[in-house]
Every structure is written in C-alpha cells, then in structure tokens.
Scaffold this motif. Sequence first.
Motif, PDB file in Angstrom:
ATOM      1  N   VAL A 117       0.836  -1.203   0.000  1.00 42.50           N
ATOM      2  CA  VAL A 117       0.000   0.000   0.000  1.00 42.50           C
ATOM      3  C   VAL A 117       0.875   1.259   0.000  1.00 42.50           C
ATOM      4  O   VAL A 117       0.648   2.199  -0.786  1.00 42.50           O
ATOM      5  CB  VAL A 117      -0.955  -0.008   1.207  1.00 42.50           C
ATOM      6  CG1 VAL A 117      -1.692   1.314   1.321  1.00 42.50           C
ATOM      7  CG2 VAL A 117      -1.953  -1.167   1.085  1.00 42.50           C
ATOM      8  N   VAL A 118       1.892   1.289   0.860  1.00 44.81           N
ATOM      9  CA  VAL A 118       2.736   2.489   0.935  1.00 44.81           C
ATOM     10  C   VAL A 118       3.530   2.673  -0.353  1.00 44.81           C
ATOM     11  O   VAL A 118       3.688   3.808  -0.831  1.00 44.81           O
ATOM     12  CB  VAL A 118       3.678   2.414   2.158  1.00 44.81           C
ATOM     13  CG1 VAL A 118       4.624   3.606   2.173  1.00 44.81           C
ATOM     14  CG2 VAL A 118       2.867   2.367   3.455  1.00 44.81           C
ATOM     15  N   ALA A 119       3.992   1.586  -0.936  1.00 49.77           N
ATOM     16  CA  ALA A 119       4.742   1.704  -2.191  1.00 49.77           C
ATOM     17  C   ALA A 119       3.871   2.326  -3.279  1.00 49.77           C
ATOM     18  O   ALA A 119       4.365   3.113  -4.100  1.00 49.77           O
ATOM     19  CB  ALA A 119       5.256   0.339  -2.639  1.00 49.77           C
ATOM     20  N   GLU A 120       2.604   1.990  -3.285  1.00 48.55           N
ATOM     21  CA  GLU A 120       1.706   2.592  -4.271  1.00 48.55           C
ATOM     22  C   GLU A 120       1.557   4.093  -4.005  1.00 48.55           C
ATOM     23  O   GLU A 120       1.595   4.903  -4.933  1.00 48.55           O
ATOM     24  CB  GLU A 120       0.347   1.895  -4.204  1.00 48.55           C
ATOM     25  CG  GLU A 120      -0.704   2.485  -5.124  1.00 48.55           C
ATOM     26  CD  GLU A 120      -2.084   2.308  -4.509  1.00 48.55           C
ATOM     27  OE1 GLU A 120      -2.405   1.184  -4.101  1.00 48.55           O
ATOM     28  OE2 GLU A 120      -2.809   3.316  -4.416  1.00 48.55           O
ATOM     29  N   LEU A 121       1.409   4.467  -2.721  1.00 46.58           N
ATOM     30  CA  LEU A 121       1.294   5.891  -2.386  1.00 46.58           C
ATOM     31  C   LEU A 121       2.568   6.639  -2.768  1.00 46.58           C
ATOM     32  O   LEU A 121       2.521   7.764  -3.295  1.00 46.58           O
ATOM     33  CB  LEU A 121       1.006   6.055  -0.886  1.00 46.58           C
ATOM     34  CG  LEU A 121      -0.294   5.429  -0.373  1.00 46.58           C
ATOM     35  CD1 LEU A 121      -0.371   5.554   1.143  1.00 46.58           C
ATOM     36  CD2 LEU A 121      -1.503   6.082  -1.036  1.00 46.58           C
ATOM     37  N   VAL A 122       3.706   6.015  -2.506  1.00 48.43           N
ATOM     38  CA  VAL A 122       4.994   6.634  -2.826  1.00 48.43           C
ATOM     39  C   VAL A 122       5.133   6.806  -4.336  1.00 48.43           C
ATOM     40  O   VAL A 122       5.552   7.866  -4.822  1.00 48.43           O
ATOM     41  CB  VAL A 122       6.148   5.776  -2.258  1.00 48.43           C
ATOM     42  CG1 VAL A 122       7.474   6.105  -2.930  1.00 48.43           C
ATOM     43  CG2 VAL A 122       6.258   5.966  -0.743  1.00 48.43           C
ATOM     44  N   ALA A 147       2.932   9.632  -5.470  1.00 46.50           N
ATOM     45  CA  ALA A 147       3.459  10.945  -5.073  1.00 46.50           C
ATOM     46  C   ALA A 147       4.683  11.313  -5.903  1.00 46.50           C
ATOM     47  O   ALA A 147       4.792  12.441  -6.414  1.00 46.50           O
ATOM     48  CB  ALA A 147       3.811  10.933  -3.576  1.00 46.50           C
ATOM     49  N   ALA A 148       5.596  10.366  -6.062  1.00 45.58           N
ATOM     50  CA  ALA A 148       6.817  10.660  -6.820  1.00 45.58           C
ATOM     51  C   ALA A 148       6.487  10.907  -8.282  1.00 45.58           C
ATOM     52  O   ALA A 148       7.060  11.802  -8.918  1.00 45.58           O
ATOM     53  CB  ALA A 148       7.813   9.509  -6.669  1.00 45.58           C
ATOM     54  N   GLY A 149       5.562  10.117  -8.800  1.00 45.24           N
ATOM     55  CA  GLY A 149       5.189  10.277 -10.201  1.00 45.24           C
ATOM     56  C   GLY A 149       4.527  11.618 -10.462  1.00 45.24           C
ATOM     57  O   GLY A 149       4.838  12.301 -11.449  1.00 45.24           O
ATOM     58  N   MET A 193      -5.911  -6.734  -9.282  1.00 43.01           N
ATOM     59  CA  MET A 193      -6.788  -5.657  -8.842  1.00 43.01           C
ATOM     60  C   MET A 193      -6.197  -4.313  -9.259  1.00 43.01           C
ATOM     61  O   MET A 193      -4.990  -4.088  -9.121  1.00 43.01           O
ATOM     62  CB  MET A 193      -6.940  -5.705  -7.306  1.00 43.01           C
ATOM     63  CG  MET A 193      -7.729  -6.927  -6.827  1.00 43.01           C
ATOM     64  SD  MET A 193      -7.516  -7.358  -5.056  1.00 43.01           S
ATOM     65  CE  MET A 193      -7.775  -5.798  -4.243  1.00 43.01           C
ATOM     66  N   ASP A 194      -7.042  -3.452  -9.755  1.00 42.37           N
ATOM     67  CA  ASP A 194      -6.620  -2.077 -10.048  1.00 42.37           C
ATOM     68  C   ASP A 194      -6.713  -1.297  -8.732  1.00 42.37           C
ATOM     69  O   ASP A 194      -7.683  -0.588  -8.472  1.00 42.37           O
ATOM     70  CB  ASP A 194      -7.524  -1.481 -11.120  1.00 42.37           C
ATOM     71  CG  ASP A 194      -7.159  -0.030 -11.432  1.00 42.37           C
ATOM     72  OD1 ASP A 194      -6.160   0.471 -10.876  1.00 42.37           O
ATOM     73  OD2 ASP A 194      -7.896   0.599 -12.215  1.00 42.37           O
ATOM     74  N   VAL A 195      -5.683  -1.473  -7.935  1.00 41.73           N
ATOM     75  CA  VAL A 195      -5.706  -0.939  -6.572  1.00 41.73           C
ATOM     76  C   VAL A 195      -5.769   0.581  -6.586  1.00 41.73           C
ATOM     77  O   VAL A 195      -6.578   1.189  -5.876  1.00 41.73           O
ATOM     78  CB  VAL A 195      -4.464  -1.434  -5.804  1.00 41.73           C
ATOM     79  CG1 VAL A 195      -4.405  -0.814  -4.430  1.00 41.73           C
ATOM     80  CG2 VAL A 195      -4.481  -2.964  -5.702  1.00 41.73           C
ATOM     81  N   ALA A 196      -4.940   1.195  -7.397  1.00 37.42           N
ATOM     82  CA  ALA A 196      -4.921   2.661  -7.425  1.00 37.42           C
ATOM     83  C   ALA A 196      -6.231   3.205  -7.996  1.00 37.42           C
ATOM     84  O   ALA A 196      -6.752   4.214  -7.504  1.00 37.42           O
ATOM     85  CB  ALA A 196      -3.727   3.145  -8.258  1.00 37.42           C
ATOM     86  N   GLY A 197      -6.757   2.539  -9.004  1.00 40.20           N
ATOM     87  CA  GLY A 197      -8.016   2.997  -9.587  1.00 40.20           C
ATOM     88  C   GLY A 197      -9.150   2.955  -8.583  1.00 40.20           C
ATOM     89  O   GLY A 197      -9.922   3.916  -8.451  1.00 40.20           O
ATOM     90  N   PHE A 198      -9.256   1.859  -7.859  1.00 40.44           N
ATOM     91  CA  PHE A 198     -10.329   1.741  -6.876  1.00 40.44           C
ATOM     92  C   PHE A 198     -10.133   2.739  -5.737  1.00 40.44           C
ATOM     93  O   PHE A 198     -11.096   3.349  -5.252  1.00 40.44           O
ATOM     94  CB  PHE A 198     -10.378   0.315  -6.332  1.00 40.44           C
ATOM     95  CG  PHE A 198     -11.548   0.055  -5.431  1.00 40.44           C
ATOM     96  CD1 PHE A 198     -12.818  -0.139  -5.952  1.00 40.44           C
ATOM     97  CD2 PHE A 198     -11.382   0.015  -4.052  1.00 40.44           C
ATOM     98  CE1 PHE A 198     -13.903  -0.377  -5.119  1.00 40.44           C
ATOM     99  CE2 PHE A 198     -12.465  -0.211  -3.215  1.00 40.44           C
ATOM    100  CZ  PHE A 198     -13.722  -0.411  -3.746  1.00 40.44           C
ATOM    101  N   ALA A 199      -8.861   2.910  -5.306  1.00 36.93           N
ATOM    102  CA  ALA A 199      -8.583   3.868  -4.228  1.00 36.93           C
ATOM    103  C   ALA A 199      -8.947   5.288  -4.649  1.00 36.93           C
ATOM    104  O   ALA A 199      -9.205   6.144  -3.804  1.00 36.93           O
ATOM    105  CB  ALA A 199      -7.110   3.788  -3.808  1.00 36.93           C
TER     106      ALA A 199
END
Lengths: 404, 404
Positions: free
Chosen positions: A190-195, A198-200, B265-271
């Motif tokens: 989850v944090v890697a996705e947030l990072v 944010a970085a992107g 799962m499209d985790v970022a899309g759902f979030a």
Amino acid sequence: MPTEPENAQDPSHPAAAGFGRRGALLAAGAALAAGLGAAADDLARKELTGRHHPTPAAPPAEAAAPFHGPRQAGVTAPQQPATQLLAFDLPQTSAAADRQTLRTVLDALTRTLAAAASDAPSDARLQSLGTTRLTSLVGVGPGLATRLGLDVPAALADLPTFPGDRLDPARSGGDLLLQLCAADRWTLTVVAELVATAAGSAGATPRWSQSGFLPVTTPGTTPRNLFGFKDGTSNPAPAEDEQFVWGPPGAHHDGTVLVYRRIRMDVAGFAGLPADQRERTIGRRQGDGVPLTGTAEHDDPDIYAKNPDGSYVIPANAHVRLTSPRLDGGTRMLRRGYSYDDAPTDRGLLFCAFMRDPAQFTRVQNRLATRDALTPYLQHQASAVAYVLPGCAPGGSLGERLWT
Amino acid sequence: MPTEPENAQDPSHPAAAGFGRRGALLAAGAALAAGLGAAADDLARKELTGRHHPTPAAPPAEAAAPFHGPRQAGVTAPQQPATQLLAFDLPQTSAAADRQTLRTVLDALTRTLAAAASDAPSDARLQSLGTTRLTSLVGVGPGLATRLGLDVPAALADLPTFPGDRLDPARSGGDLLLQLCAADRWTLTVVAELVATAAGSAGATPRWSQSGFLPVTTPGTTPRNLFGFKDGTSNPAPAEDEQFVWGPPGAHHDGTVLVYRRIRMDVAGFAGLPADQRERTIGRRQGDGVPLTGTAEHDDPDIYAKNPDGSYVIPANAHVRLTSPRLDGGTRMLRRGYSYDDAPTDRGLLFCAFMRDPAQFTRVQNRLATRDALTPYLQHQASAVAYVLPGCAPGGSLGERLWT
C-alpha cells in the motif's frame, strides 16, 4: 510519558532515533499481555458470532519509530520482517529545472512517508491497521548529485565493477533510492503505491522495485539468510555508529551511505554441502552463529587461531575472515540484509549496509570477489549506492541541506 | 592470507568483556524466564554486549497446528501472514506407471511436510526457527484424477470459462496443488525448496508457484484485501463446515475442494473512487466492515432493505449482494484469500476458497462476472481446482484413499 527528552535531542545518543527504552519495555509488556489474551479473545469472538475469523499473527512487540527527527528512522530502527526498495529517476532537462523537480519530489515523498508512518494515516487502507509501523529512508544517487551539484559527501560515488559481477542495469542505480520497512508486506504494498503516485505526480519515473523479508524470530536475535546462517552479528556497536555509519560533524553528520547489492544465492547447492563444510565456508557454526574459534555468537572471530597441524581454524577463504574488521583497521559497516525470493531459481540476499564511506564496501568486496569460499554460490545481480539524507523536523522536508 | 602480524592489536577486541557477555546472556535468559519480555532481553544484550542486534518482530501467539490428523491443517488452521501455492505436473506415460509415480510423490511430500512442520525439523535452516508454524495442504487436480481413475468427489471438475477471464495457462491448473502457510515468507521459501526437491526427486515437474500475504493485525479480526476492505466476514460458522466445506460422510468426508483464482486488482483505480462509492461498490463500510444495512461487521447484509426512495440500500450490483448466501440457499464457502504483489502493476488477490462442491463457486462467479460493480477493477488471470486430500496419521501418507 515514557520518553527521554534529553537523549532524544542529542543526535549522538543511540536513543536519538526515537526508541525510548522505557517506551519499548512498556510496549513489549502490553504486547505480551495481548498475546496471552489473544487465544481467549479469538475463542470468545468465535463463540459469540458463530463465524470463522481468519486469524493473522499477533502484532509485533516494538513501538513504531517516528518519521520526524534529525536522522531518518530506516537506518537504525529495529529491522522488521518486510522491506521494499524503490528507485526512481528524475528528468534530465536543465540543472535549474531538475533541481526544482528534485525539491518537488522530495517534498512529496516527505509528506507521503510522514503521513503513512503517523498514528493517523490519511489513506483509508492504512487507517485500518491502527499503526503501520512504517520506517523509511530516502537517499540520492551519485549520478544525480553530480548532475545537480548537490551537497553530498565527497565519498559518494558509484561502486567499481567487481570480478564476477553480473549486474542488471534495469535493477540497479537510480537518482533516488527509498527503503520501506514494516511488519508485513501488505503495508509495504500500500505504501509503495502511495509513494509511486506521489513521486510520479512530482515528476519522477519508477526505475526498479525489490521486495525482501526476514524470518520472524525472537527479538534480539540476529536474523538468518537463506543459507540458514546468522547475518549481521559483527555490526558496529551503537556507540561506534558515530564513527563508522554517520557522517563526520558538519553538513552530513546526520546522513549515511547505503550500499545495496542484490545477490542471488544457490540455496539448494549450498544446502547440499556437508554441515562441516558449510560452517568452514562461513567460519561460524550454523546453529548458533558462534565463530569456529569462539564459544558465543558475539565473540570476535579469531582469524589468527591455528589448529595443531598449523592450519587456520577459520580457513583462509572463510567468509568471516575476509569480512573481518581486523583487515580494515577495525572499521565496521552496519549490515541490515534481507532475503528475497522472486522465483524458484531466483532467491538470495538483498545486501543493505550503511557506512560513512562506501570505499569500505569496495575494500571488502574486492577481497570477497576473488577469495571467498562462498563465491561459487553467489552472483551479484544488481547494485546501488545512495546518500541517505538527514531527517527533518515536522513541517520540514527531506533534503533541505542538499542545496549549496 | 592476512598479512597483519598475529599479535595485531584490535581496537574493538572485547576480551575484557568476555565474562560480562556470558553474564549478560544468563541475565537475559533469566529476564525472559521471568516474563519481563523480549525488549528487556534485547536491551540487556545491547547494553552489555555493545553490538547491534537486528530485531525482527515477535513470534505469533498461537501454537502451531500439527501436521498429522484426519484432516489437513491448511484448511481451517488460523490464517497466517504468508502463503505460497505450488503446482506440479506428473508425467503421462501409462496409467499404472503414473499411479506409482503419484504414490511416490505423495509419500515424499508427506515426509517432507511432516518433517518441516514438526518441532524438530530435519533441515538445519528450519531448526533455527524453533518452530516453523508451517501449515499445509496437498490436493489433486481434476485432470490427474480422471487420467488415473482416482477416487475423488464426483463434483471435482475444472471450472468453466467465465466472462472476462484472462487466464494464463502457465499460472493455472496442475496435477498437484500445494498451499503452504507460515508466519513469514522466509520459512516458506525454505520449505518450498524442500518440497520442490522432494517432488522433483519423485518424478513431478514444477508448474507454477505463487506467493501471497496478509496484513499482520490483531488476532480474531478479518484480514483486509488491497482495496482495504475486510475479506472473509461471511464465512461459514465452524459448525457449518461439515455441511458446506467438508465432504459428505464416506470416502471424501475429510477432504474438500479448493478453488484458486489469481485476481489482479486495479488498486490505485479503486482507491481513487470517492469513499462512499467504494462502500456502495462493496456493500460494506470500509473502516469496520459493517454492511450498509447493519450495525456490526457480522450482521448479515440485508439485501432486501430499501431506502425511502425505493432504491436498495445495498445496490443491485454491490459485491456483497451478488455473493450473498441468500442467493444460494444459504450455502457458504470458506474463503481464505491472500494478497499478492508481483510488480507495481501486478497486485491483487489470491482468492482461495474451500467448499464441498465447486459448482457453488461457478454459480457465484457467473453472477459476479456479469454484474459486479467491482468488475472494472478486477481481472482473473489464473485458476485452479483441487481435491484437498484427507489427512493422514503418523506413519501414513496423504492420498491413501485415492486408489479404487
């Protein structure tokens, strides 16, 4: 309030990273009580609701390390079972524009990591965990530092090529290097996705990502690598960190250098050796980590001790001999390795070590690459070096002192 | 060979502290025995030995599940933070020869898994863990059962193709399917290697392997998937397992059927959806898992409840409606899903569910594939079905009742 304000303000004190000892003891006691009650609690819930309640393991005992402070928590906080390394590249336009991009990326990473490590993370998935126990670090690579004229230690440089290296550029290097650590892989995902988001958004491009893990064992014990041997026994004492790990007094005093190597291990091949040959290859006993010349794990290996026939007790090509601090004037690096398992034929060690001067790694690796008895079972497949930035205060940003 | 004189002074030589270190270890052991907790132990070691001791998380609170018994432990033992699924194929020569190969492979797997789960594992790496807390299950696929005329439930069959399926054959199916679970990935990496060696020596070929994980949370709580929602709330009650999970009285009474789906799962899309839309998509609140019609997580979702304007409180395309046991005459499957994260763009759910009759999954999935509001965020990429064999007694072998 179980804190030690004086120590916490003194960056030279081992407790400066935020691990109030009394706090740790209280947290451990609470966790112990929770653990004793867990089975009864689970039973009670099952009886009351009449439904299966899948039951993951108990939460770890240590308190979470705070994000803010003079030094980033990911360097000396207790190692956790899960890690994820992430590398990003920045665009190459003009130095002025790229410096602004770097500022924007570091601001975004600071906000994201601070929020994720806080007691009240903004992400709904992390909120559900109570505390994420996230620790992290952010560093800049030597290429970026040179390109943008950043104020980094003079010693920061790419590593030379070593004999036997089979480095994959797509898994190596990078302008920015992050390491995330937590109690479980779920949190890191989850944090890697947030990072990454944010970085992107701030202008960085993902370069590579690598996950790793440690066995869950009794706190205070040295973790094992996939060869089954303890790894990290001869780390520096906390008091030695000031000399060997952190920078000298001055602008880089609260920074350090991370050397990362992805080392594929022939786990099955090494496991197939007779037990005594495995132990002579390492120079320690497998079961308890005791050096072949000692009686306790933390005895210094005596690399000069000889058998009655004149041979060395710790063989000339044993791993602990070639990595002995005695061969480097007593200098030690802070090793915090993790195992990885990316495929049945791609398992090994994520060597992560922190040191004031990466030339220390170069000296050791030059010995290992040519003489280590482990070499037939190892292949270095990726490499990265980064200046781990000093920490920041609440409201501040990582990298505040990069700009000369 | 080192060139330093043998009497070189080592500035970090701890000879004078040697006695003190042994004293410290004794003191630490006494502290542990007195129940003062692991942090005290760690603190004592750090202070008295003067070395960093990397500190993984505390071991989980529950006792390990025994390998031997009428039913395999991996079906209903409490879920653990790490899982690994492994599929193998057997050669296709003659039915008689292949049956003998299957016997040999099952014998080898039984010995390997029993030893790895025991209090005294034979592998030196596992010995170091104290207990591995390994739980496992072994199943046979429908293709193998048909080929060899094995005595498996008549309901065992490959799943049909569902709308939207994007199945990768190289990640799907298999003659034999294993699931390993433990407190950490390290253990699974070692055991998976032992399993692969044992199966390979007996004549099986690796087909695919997939690792997964759960967040480490308080025992007794339902784990969350990477969308951040609790997953597994409406599992059968333990008393219902006999009706829904385990086979009917007879040869298959101690077996069950595992349905496995690898769902990206499209985790970022759902979030990125608004919070209320996420909750209407699932039909539960994200924070506590309470159905939109209820006040507690384990309230049955009332799929007939309506708003004042006549619309359903739980929308017509909500996930909990389409998976509601009310639509299947009250039948429930035992879901024990895990998350996976194989790459930044390849994250999702390892759906693992146990049921007497896999037709139950087919009914539910046919509803989901066409109507579920989650469908835009999901992609089924792999699939497998296996008859999970009854357990065996010490000295016995898994699969003893396969031979008609």
